[in-house]
Design a protein around this motif. Structure first.
Motif, PDB file in Angstrom:
ATOM      1  N   GLY A 354       0.798  -1.226   0.000  1.00  0.00           N
ATOM      2  CA  GLY A 354       0.000   0.000   0.000  1.00  0.00           C
ATOM      3  C   GLY A 354       0.822   1.263   0.000  1.00  0.00           C
ATOM      4  O   GLY A 354       0.309   2.356   0.212  1.00  0.00           O
ATOM      5  N   ALA A 355       2.100   1.148  -0.271  1.00  0.00           N
ATOM      6  CA  ALA A 355       2.955   2.331  -0.209  1.00  0.00           C
ATOM      7  C   ALA A 355       2.830   3.191  -1.459  1.00  0.00           C
ATOM      8  O   ALA A 355       3.128   4.386  -1.425  1.00  0.00           O
ATOM      9  CB  ALA A 355       4.412   1.905  -0.015  1.00  0.00           C
ATOM     10  N   SER A 356       2.387   2.618  -2.568  1.00  0.00           N
ATOM     11  CA  SER A 356       2.258   3.413  -3.791  1.00  0.00           C
ATOM     12  C   SER A 356       1.068   2.916  -4.593  1.00  0.00           C
ATOM     13  O   SER A 356       0.536   1.828  -4.360  1.00  0.00           O
ATOM     14  CB  SER A 356       3.534   3.299  -4.627  1.00  0.00           C
ATOM     15  OG  SER A 356       3.771   1.952  -4.966  1.00  0.00           O
ATOM     16  N   GLY A 357       0.636   3.754  -5.538  1.00  0.00           N
ATOM     17  CA  GLY A 357      -0.546   3.451  -6.335  1.00  0.00           C
ATOM     18  C   GLY A 357      -0.313   2.301  -7.297  1.00  0.00           C
ATOM     19  O   GLY A 357       0.826   1.830  -7.487  1.00  0.00           O
ATOM     20  N   ASP A 358      -1.393   1.864  -7.925  1.00  0.00           N
ATOM     21  CA  ASP A 358      -1.309   0.765  -8.868  1.00  0.00           C
ATOM     22  C   ASP A 358      -0.560   1.184 -10.130  1.00  0.00           C
ATOM     23  O   ASP A 358      -0.517   2.355 -10.497  1.00  0.00           O
ATOM     24  CB  ASP A 358      -2.712   0.308  -9.255  1.00  0.00           C
ATOM     25  CG  ASP A 358      -3.480  -0.265  -8.067  1.00  0.00           C
ATOM     26  OD1 ASP A 358      -2.838  -0.784  -7.137  1.00  0.00           O
ATOM     27  OD2 ASP A 358      -4.723  -0.187  -8.083  1.00  0.00           O
ATOM     28  N   VAL A 359       0.005   0.194 -10.800  1.00  0.00           N
ATOM     29  CA  VAL A 359       0.621   0.397 -12.113  1.00  0.00           C
ATOM     30  C   VAL A 359      -0.254  -0.306 -13.141  1.00  0.00           C
ATOM     31  O   VAL A 359      -0.572  -1.491 -12.987  1.00  0.00           O
ATOM     32  CB  VAL A 359       2.051  -0.185 -12.153  1.00  0.00           C
ATOM     33  CG1 VAL A 359       2.622  -0.093 -13.570  1.00  0.00           C
ATOM     34  CG2 VAL A 359       2.940   0.546 -11.158  1.00  0.00           C
ATOM     35  N   VAL A 360      -0.676   0.445 -14.159  1.00  0.00           N
ATOM     36  CA  VAL A 360      -1.409  -0.171 -15.265  1.00  0.00           C
ATOM     37  C   VAL A 360      -0.395  -0.487 -16.356  1.00  0.00           C
ATOM     38  O   VAL A 360       0.307   0.410 -16.842  1.00  0.00           O
ATOM     39  CB  VAL A 360      -2.503   0.770 -15.804  1.00  0.00           C
ATOM     40  CG1 VAL A 360      -3.253   0.114 -16.956  1.00  0.00           C
ATOM     41  CG2 VAL A 360      -3.476   1.133 -14.692  1.00  0.00           C
ATOM     42  N   GLY A 361      -0.293  -1.768 -16.705  1.00  0.00           N
ATOM     43  CA  GLY A 361       0.685  -2.184 -17.706  1.00  0.00           C
ATOM     44  C   GLY A 361       0.041  -3.040 -18.772  1.00  0.00           C
ATOM     45  O   GLY A 361      -1.189  -3.158 -18.836  1.00  0.00           O
ATOM     46  N   LEU A 362       0.878  -3.610 -19.596  1.00  0.00           N
ATOM     47  CA  LEU A 362       0.392  -4.496 -20.647  1.00  0.00           C
ATOM     48  C   LEU A 362       0.038  -5.853 -20.043  1.00  0.00           C
ATOM     49  O   LEU A 362       0.658  -6.298 -19.072  1.00  0.00           O
ATOM     50  CB  LEU A 362       1.463  -4.646 -21.723  1.00  0.00           C
ATOM     51  CG  LEU A 362       1.785  -3.320 -22.431  1.00  0.00           C
ATOM     52  CD1 LEU A 362       3.061  -3.458 -23.257  1.00  0.00           C
ATOM     53  CD2 LEU A 362       0.611  -2.899 -23.306  1.00  0.00           C
ATOM     54  N   LEU A 408      -6.230  -0.518   2.563  1.00  0.00           N
ATOM     55  CA  LEU A 408      -6.457   0.805   1.961  1.00  0.00           C
ATOM     56  C   LEU A 408      -5.797   1.922   2.766  1.00  0.00           C
ATOM     57  O   LEU A 408      -6.057   2.070   3.958  1.00  0.00           O
ATOM     58  CB  LEU A 408      -7.966   1.048   1.890  1.00  0.00           C
ATOM     59  CG  LEU A 408      -8.474   2.213   1.049  1.00  0.00           C
ATOM     60  CD1 LEU A 408      -8.151   2.002  -0.430  1.00  0.00           C
ATOM     61  CD2 LEU A 408      -9.983   2.359   1.236  1.00  0.00           C
ATOM     62  N   PRO A 409      -4.974   2.745   2.121  1.00  0.00           N
ATOM     63  CA  PRO A 409      -4.334   3.856   2.853  1.00  0.00           C
ATOM     64  C   PRO A 409      -5.365   4.831   3.424  1.00  0.00           C
ATOM     65  O   PRO A 409      -6.439   5.021   2.865  1.00  0.00           O
ATOM     66  CB  PRO A 409      -3.488   4.544   1.772  1.00  0.00           C
ATOM     67  CG  PRO A 409      -3.284   3.507   0.720  1.00  0.00           C
ATOM     68  CD  PRO A 409      -4.514   2.645   0.740  1.00  0.00           C
ATOM     69  N   GLU A 410      -5.010   5.448   4.538  1.00  0.00           N
ATOM     70  CA  GLU A 410      -5.914   6.330   5.271  1.00  0.00           C
ATOM     71  C   GLU A 410      -6.497   7.438   4.391  1.00  0.00           C
ATOM     72  O   GLU A 410      -7.680   7.752   4.471  1.00  0.00           O
ATOM     73  CB  GLU A 410      -5.147   6.941   6.461  1.00  0.00           C
ATOM     74  CG  GLU A 410      -5.948   7.893   7.324  1.00  0.00           C
ATOM     75  CD  GLU A 410      -7.242   7.261   7.872  1.00  0.00           C
ATOM     76  OE1 GLU A 410      -7.235   6.042   8.109  1.00  0.00           O
ATOM     77  OE2 GLU A 410      -8.224   8.007   8.023  1.00  0.00           O
ATOM     78  N   PRO A 420      -7.687   9.642  -3.457  1.00  0.00           N
ATOM     79  CA  PRO A 420      -7.606   8.319  -4.076  1.00  0.00           C
ATOM     80  C   PRO A 420      -6.177   8.003  -4.483  1.00  0.00           C
ATOM     81  O   PRO A 420      -5.388   8.918  -4.752  1.00  0.00           O
ATOM     82  CB  PRO A 420      -8.478   8.445  -5.333  1.00  0.00           C
ATOM     83  CG  PRO A 420      -9.178   9.756  -5.230  1.00  0.00           C
ATOM     84  CD  PRO A 420      -8.418  10.613  -4.277  1.00  0.00           C
ATOM     85  N   LEU A 421      -5.834   6.734  -4.507  1.00  0.00           N
ATOM     86  CA  LEU A 421      -4.554   6.369  -5.107  1.00  0.00           C
ATOM     87  C   LEU A 421      -4.632   6.635  -6.608  1.00  0.00           C
ATOM     88  O   LEU A 421      -5.684   6.509  -7.223  1.00  0.00           O
ATOM     89  CB  LEU A 421      -4.256   4.892  -4.864  1.00  0.00           C
ATOM     90  CG  LEU A 421      -3.975   4.501  -3.402  1.00  0.00           C
ATOM     91  CD1 LEU A 421      -3.489   3.062  -3.318  1.00  0.00           C
ATOM     92  CD2 LEU A 421      -2.947   5.435  -2.780  1.00  0.00           C
TER      93      LEU A 421
END
Lengths: 446, 446
Positions: A354-362, A408-410, A420-421
């Protein structure tokens, strides 16, 4: 049958593809372009309903006759539609998982006519269920340890929507629903005792409470605000004492200053030794009203939440989209102002810490170090990989939501002004986007 | 079957009434307590759906087994429910008529268990359809003479809600719907041509437009904003010219500055001699966006209106209620703070000249001079007085709305800061209210 459960333009496009033998597989990606105001996250929901829709998609003779005689499709097209079923593959984020903007929730890969025809139904179902589950999740965040009950059925957008709301709110952690059909269908706890009309149908409140307790001695909840709330609570206490009820029971407050009335009610109940009696509150509740009650320390044990959750009053839909991202072997995009899309089949990679947002990749790129993919295969060749299990699906989704809520981050959990992330694009996807955009700029959509 | 399509508390109350032989007729009155912000009037809708619900209300063996085994109703109650049908009378405001706050839209009179069991379904259907028809009516007021098309299906609250939105918007004057099943069911005009994905499935826009026009030469509408709108319009013009299309046709704008793009598009079309080509606009439209486009004089011939109408985005539900007003021979009311009700079966009396607001009176009192009653009998002994006619019902409702729209005072028609007409209470009803309130204050609900 369900074949007409689509927009006319899907049928026209499908007809054109079928006439032209355009049968190459297309991939469509379903995502939410931006979160509504005051939403820090979404709860993915509706997948099982969408898969049932896909498995059932077919045209019967009456429907085909309508398409021929009224819509004016020609006979070869009608014949092609007669045999059409959804034979594609689906990958999706499992229900109950927390998701954010610009992330695919679902990808369909199928011959383009099929993938196009099911757009309306799939987009409808995922949008509706995700909208409501996300609103219900906010109620749960507001309510702390209090129990939540879905009371929305009377004002959802139709009868079927009532069952959808019951299901979506159960995924977000609601303990029960007033909708009996939904409880039956999805294995939920049905809940409810009496309305004001019941109280009014007897000569006075005591008579009504006495009759109800005699008929339903297991966990009766007395509605005490028909005439005057403190008097109603005292009437309930008298009947409880008179009948010697000792099991679980409670009173419901449905109007007025709920915080003050809950205090008064608690005092009357405790004064009579009924410390086990629960207080249920209802009446135009939403996450903001509940948060205010909780902040005041109102002694409320359960909330019945209706319309404002069931229609997601402050954000009754999502800016969702179902967009073509690949056709045959070429990735595609659109460049419409404000609605540009990313090309190619995709995957979402999450940081379990939960330290960083999602990565959208292939879709086929290896997960970045330490990240887990969110989309999983759920249908192949038009058949679900797991058999339908209406009750089990809801339970599993609720467990996933429980886990994601803990993750989920605070900032994203906050009810007011959440953060939002933000999903970022992987280098591989960014490179593909730039290449396809450049080609589209030269006149083609490759 | 539909018997479980109710809230659990309705079933518990009905069970209690059945056990106690409380079979006297009850009258319940359905009304809207207050209009949402920015609504000057409502459009009554959903009645035919509610009557179908009432005619179909029954429990099958599986449902009865669930009530016995899971809900825990006792065998005599289950046996009584097995034979239960709705046998009551219904009076209602016909669909399409304009209504206001505090006026009954429908009254049910039936043995109290029946009248109670159907509360959830009837309230749900009238609330949903009236909500959407009222929003659609605002779009119509904004659009002037432009044609309106329902594009909402992809983001309504489920599949059934899509059909409901198509029906409700048709009552408010929408000319067509994208929802093919709804068009079939209700005899509406289906509408739709192509999506961005169609354009993207071909090597370029010209190829896509050429293919579509070849397959659907009757009234093709080319979607021109996939890559660059003016270039898309020019591509459409080239294809139209090349193929010599001379019948009705058009282009659709779905993104960007619609007013400016419509001007540019009109100029390109007219410059090519295509003065008959229509411009269709879509994309997050609602009455406010349309009013702004109309105010700018944007040359738009038709609007495709989706989500914001279909979920009634700014007011996705109504503060509706279904309240007991009489049981046996005694009028009843409740006094809950902010939710007090008026006792007794009622009628609404309207001034056909529109000079004053409606009068809510007693069902059997004579109409005040020059006024017409709004509620009419629609069901007797559980059977509709007119046979079901899905297409005819929508047409008749639309005619009623047309007439009422011509009648509606300017203040109530205004989109911003409207002034709804206010219903007043007849002297007879006021006298009854005061008498019953005084009696309730002395401890009874008579």
């Amino acid at each position: 049958m369900t074949g007409l459960r689509t927009d006319l333009y899907e049928l026209r496009m499908a007809a054109s593809y079928l006439r032209r033998d355009m049968v190459a597989p297309a991939t469509f990606s379903l995502f939410v372009r931006r979160l509504p105001p005051r939403r820090g996250f979404l709860v993915a929901a509706g997948l099982a309903e969408a898969l049932a829709f896909l498995e059932g998609f077919a045209f019967d003779d009456d429907e085909l006759g309508y398409l021929r005689d009224v819509v004016g499709l020609d006979q070869p097209t009608v014949a092609a539609l007669a045999g059409l079923r959804f034979t594609g593959d689906v990958r999706a984020v499992p229900e109950g998982r927390v998701v954010f903007a610009d992330e695919p929730l679902l990808e369909v890969t199928a011959p383009i006519a099929e993938a196009q025809l099911v757009e309306t139904g799939v987009l409808n179902l995922l949008t509706f269920h995700t909208t409501v589950a996300s609103k219900a999740a906010r109620c749960r965040l507001a309510a702390g340890d209090a129990e939540l009950v879905d009371f929305a059925f009377r004002r959802t957008h139709g009868i079927e929507a009532g069952a959808g709301v019951a299901r979506a709110s159960a995924i977000a952690g609601f303990a029960a629903t007033s909708d009996v059909e939904a409880a039956w269908r999805y294995g939920l706890q049905p809940s409810g005792t009496m309305a004001h009309s019941y109280v009014e149908a007897f000569p006075d409140e005591r008579a009504a409470f006495r009759a109800f307790a005699a008929d339903f001695p297991t966990n009766p909840v007395f509605l005490v605000d028909t005439y005057d709330t403190p008097a109603g609570v005292r009437a309930a206490v008298e009947v409880i004492t008179e009948l010697g009820l000792t099991g679980p029971l409670g009173v419901r407050l449905d109007s007025g200053d709920l915080a003050a009335l809950a205090e008064q009610t608690r005092a009357i109940l405790d004064g009579a030794g009924l410390t086990q009696a629960k207080i249920v509150a209802s009446g135009s509740l939403d996450e903001d009203v509940i948060a205010a009650l909780v902040a005041k320390g109102a002694p409320i044990d359960a909330y019945g939440i209706g319309t404002r959750m069931g229609v997601s009053f402050d954000a009754p839909s999502l800016d969702s989209a179902y967009k073509l991202v690949a056709f045959g072997d070429r990735p595609v995009l659109k460049l419409s102002p404000g609605k540009a899309t990313l090309p190619g089949p995709k995957q979402v990679f999450r940081d379990p810490a939960g330290a960083s947002g999602d990565v959208v990749g292939l879709r086929d790129e290896p997960p970045p170090a330490g990240r887990e993919p969110l989309l999983v295969p759920v249908m192949r060749g038009g058949r679900r990989l797991e058999p339908a299990d209406p009750a089990g699906e809801v339970r599993a989704a609720r467990r996933r939501f429980d886990a994601d809520l803990a993750w989920l981050p605070e900032g994203a959990r906050r009810l007011a002004d959440p953060t939002p992330l933000t999903a970022t694009v992987s280098p591989g996807l960014a490179e593909l986007r730039d290449r396809v955009t450049a080609q589209a700029g030269r006149g083609g959509a490759y």
